[in-house]
Design an enzyme around this catalytic site. Structure first.
Site, PDB file in Angstrom:
ATOM      1  N   HIS A  86      -2.691   2.635   7.193  1.00  0.00           N
ATOM      2  CA  HIS A  86      -3.752   2.024   6.473  1.00  0.00           C
ATOM      3  C   HIS A  86      -4.749   1.803   7.160  1.00  0.00           C
ATOM      4  CE1 HIS A  86      -1.941  -1.855   8.060  1.00  0.00           C
ATOM      5  NE2 HIS A  86      -3.271  -2.217   7.990  1.00  0.00           N
ATOM      6  N   ASP A 118       3.706   3.504   6.306  1.00  0.00           N
ATOM      7  CA  ASP A 118       2.499   3.009   7.117  1.00  0.00           C
ATOM      8  C   ASP A 118       2.316   3.463   8.263  1.00  0.00           C
ATOM      9  OD1 ASP A 118       0.183   1.828   6.873  1.00  0.00           O
ATOM     10  OD2 ASP A 118       0.750  -0.423   7.165  1.00  0.00           O
ATOM     11  N   SER A 206      -3.359  -4.645  13.026  1.00  0.00           N
ATOM     12  CA  SER A 206      -2.548  -3.472  12.567  1.00  0.00           C
ATOM     13  C   SER A 206      -2.409  -2.271  13.395  1.00  0.00           C
ATOM     14  CB  SER A 206      -3.066  -2.886  11.370  1.00  0.00           C
ATOM     15  OG  SER A 206      -3.157  -3.942  10.311  1.00  0.00           O
TER      16      SER A 206
END
Length: 356
Positions: A86, A118, A206
């Protein structure tokens, strides 16, 4: 007031090799020799968090795209970088910046991953980079101390460090993700084989590595729980290893890139907004700044009717024609601009993050 056409274009989704999701396993026999070996876990109290950070930080990088940014980490000295899918979704440019006070910036290309899990694997043109070894999440224990290192505020704010304990090893979570149009539940991403930790995860974190006190990656931070305090989640590294190794050893081939978004020229709203004087071809509705098309002079509102000798009837034809060429090819592109035919010479680039 009519809505501008470009505002109506749906965001494209990263075209990685989607699998059914990661399955936790330890493929030691598949591990390439060029990946660094993991360190022996130290005795309790044998290593401080400061020492762990000093060891791992040189391999932690800032992943920056035209759609956002996040963190990644170098797992092989020739430029193999791991991050979250992402982080690079919807990107038309991807770069990696190292962690030095005066960072080096590299162009990056997606070479594989698993969008459902992901996970994305990047490649940069570099040698002798500092790396962080991949450990084993199978050996994690509840209550074990872990450290997360990343770029919570982007490179301008410098790296951030949080520490905590392993709270759970069996979590399966579903989180909102409006950009994930290929998820099993569009707009919601489900993670399996997840580590829960109280090491805080903030925006920009992230893709950062979750490491043990020996400096081995045991997880990849991927999501935080905004409704709870100090609850974060990370992909178990044993589940991610097969994708990382496969991507590094058999990278996806480079994909040609023109740097445009298009739709069929006979789309009523395009005809209404631009009155192009032609109703067959691929209508250009977005041009990536600095991309091959922009450098060649392609403009929003142009209609591509011929691509290197191939007649173009719609946007599907144009996409197929681009993919049939190779990065670096120079092609003659004929466009209709306000009723006038113009021929432009476009040198195709390499798509850093192939879009669907």
């Amino acid at each position: 007031m009519k809505r501008p056409l470009v505002a109506m274009i749906a965001a494209a989704t990263l075209a990685l090799g989607a699998c059914s999701g990661l399955t936790a396993r330890t493929p030691d026999d598949a591990k390439p020799l060029s990946f660094p070996s993991s360190s022996t876990t130290p005795a309790p109290g044998g290593t401080t968090i400061e020492q762990v950070v000093e060891k791992v930080l040189p391999a932690v990088v800032n992943v920056v795209t035209d759609a956002g940014e996040g963190t990644g980490f170098v797992v092989r000295e020739d430029g193999i970088v791991v991050t979250n899918a992402h982080v690079i979704e919807n990107a038309t440019s991807v770069s990696v910046l190292t962690s030095e006070d005066e960072p080096t910036e590299y162009d990056a290309r997606v070479i594989g991953g698993d969008i459902d899990a992901d996970l994305a694997v990047l490649d940069i043109d570099a040698e002798d980079l500092p790396t962080v070894p991949l450990g084993s999440s199978e050996d994690l224990r509840l209550g074990q101390e872990v450290v997360a290192i990343g770029y919570a505020l982007g490179l301008q704010g410098g790296p951030s460090v949080t520490s905590g304990i392993v709270s759970s090893l069996t979590r399966r979570i579903t989180v909102p993700d409006p950009g994930c149009t290929t998820c099993e539940q569009p707009g919601r991403r489900t993670y399996g084989e997840i580590i829960q930790t109280d090491a805080a995860i903030n925006p920009g974190n992230s893709g950062r590595p979750l490491v043990d006190l020996a400096g081995n990656v045991v997880g990849i931070n991927t999501a935080g729980n905004s409704s709870a305090e100090n609850v974060g989640f990370a992909i178990q590294i044993d589940a991610a290893k097969p994708v990382i190794f496969q991507s590094a050893e058999s990278p996806d081939a480079p994909v040609a890139f023109m740097g445009i978004s298009s739709m069929d020229a006979d789309t009523p709203q395009f005809q209404f907004e631009f009155d192009p004087g032609v109703d067959a071809g691929a209508a250009i509705v977005q041009v990536v700044a600095g991309g091959p098309a922009a450098q060649a002079g392609v403009q929003v509102g142009d209609v591509v009717v011929n691509f290197d000798g191939d007649e173009i009837g719609n946007s599907v034809d144009l996409g197929a024609a681009i993919r049939a060429r190779s990065p670096g090819d120079t092609v003659e592109v004929e466009v209709v601009r306000a009723g006038t035919r113009v021929t432009l010479s476009v040198t195709l680039g390499t798509n850093p993050s192939p879009l669907g």
